[in-house]
Motif scaffolding. Sequence first.
Motif, PDB file in Angstrom:
ATOM      1  N   TYR A  86       5.903   2.340  -0.505  1.00  0.00           N
ATOM      2  CA  TYR A  86       6.288   3.759  -0.575  1.00  0.00           C
ATOM      3  C   TYR A  86       6.750   4.118  -1.986  1.00  0.00           C
ATOM      4  O   TYR A  86       6.299   5.101  -2.581  1.00  0.00           O
ATOM      5  CB  TYR A  86       7.399   4.029   0.451  1.00  0.00           C
ATOM      6  N   LEU A  87       7.636   3.309  -2.537  1.00  0.00           N
ATOM      7  CA  LEU A  87       8.176   3.564  -3.870  1.00  0.00           C
ATOM      8  C   LEU A  87       7.090   3.424  -4.944  1.00  0.00           C
ATOM      9  O   LEU A  87       7.073   4.181  -5.920  1.00  0.00           O
ATOM     10  CB  LEU A  87       9.341   2.620  -4.152  1.00  0.00           C
ATOM     11  N   SER A  88       6.164   2.491  -4.741  1.00  0.00           N
ATOM     12  CA  SER A  88       5.063   2.284  -5.691  1.00  0.00           C
ATOM     13  C   SER A  88       4.172   3.519  -5.794  1.00  0.00           C
ATOM     14  O   SER A  88       3.725   3.893  -6.883  1.00  0.00           O
ATOM     15  CB  SER A  88       4.199   1.099  -5.277  1.00  0.00           C
ATOM     16  N   ILE A  89       3.907   4.136  -4.658  1.00  0.00           N
ATOM     17  CA  ILE A  89       3.077   5.347  -4.642  1.00  0.00           C
ATOM     18  C   ILE A  89       3.720   6.428  -5.508  1.00  0.00           C
ATOM     19  O   ILE A  89       3.061   7.038  -6.351  1.00  0.00           O
ATOM     20  CB  ILE A  89       2.888   5.855  -3.194  1.00  0.00           C
ATOM     21  N   ILE A  90       5.005   6.637  -5.329  1.00  0.00           N
ATOM     22  CA  ILE A  90       5.709   7.684  -6.070  1.00  0.00           C
ATOM     23  C   ILE A  90       5.733   7.371  -7.563  1.00  0.00           C
ATOM     24  O   ILE A  90       5.485   8.256  -8.398  1.00  0.00           O
ATOM     25  CB  ILE A  90       7.128   7.893  -5.504  1.00  0.00           C
ATOM     26  N   LEU A  91       5.995   6.132  -7.913  1.00  0.00           N
ATOM     27  CA  LEU A  91       6.011   5.748  -9.320  1.00  0.00           C
ATOM     28  C   LEU A  91       4.624   5.954  -9.947  1.00  0.00           C
ATOM     29  O   LEU A  91       4.508   6.507 -11.046  1.00  0.00           O
ATOM     30  CB  LEU A  91       6.460   4.295  -9.483  1.00  0.00           C
TER      31      LEU A  91
END
Length: 180
Positions: A86-91
């Motif tokens: 999830y965090l990777s997508i946003i980054l």
Amino acid sequence: MKTLLILFLTINLYADIKQNMFNLYQNKQYEEVCNIGFNNFSRYRQNEEYISLYAFACLKADYIDRLSIPIATLKYSKEARANSAYLSIILMQKKLLYHALIDNYDLSSIDLPTTDYVLSKVFDLYAKLNKHEPRAFYLFEDEKDSKLTYKLYLIKDDKLSKIVIEEYYNSDMIKRHIYW
């Protein structure tokens, strides 16, 4: 006896830091939680609950660039891997949106997963513009709530420009997000 006392104090200190972070998070003190997490990361890098709390506080405080290390660290449990993804997508969306706004990179051919985070929403709306001439700012209407709009623009600086996303509800600004 001395070793037992040190162990007891260490356990209590750890519990106090994690509990303090949780209490601050519940009180929406995300920047403070992010800073505590960042400053104590090396001591608790094996605790995925701690790292997830730290990472989501940084996300909510718009400190997206602090997510790199938690993303790489969250890997030992199913929940941790989901949080990392999830965090990777946003980054990645932040990096690509920055590339598009600064370098006029066309995002229309990119098909990424998305999230409910404001940057993801704006990324998706921007990518739907297809190839276009750069503008001073972009206005987007939320796809689920027509009263919610987003204004996207750059603050230009000699050293490093910044992405700004302003959220409006019924024309009233509710939040400004700034990302380098």
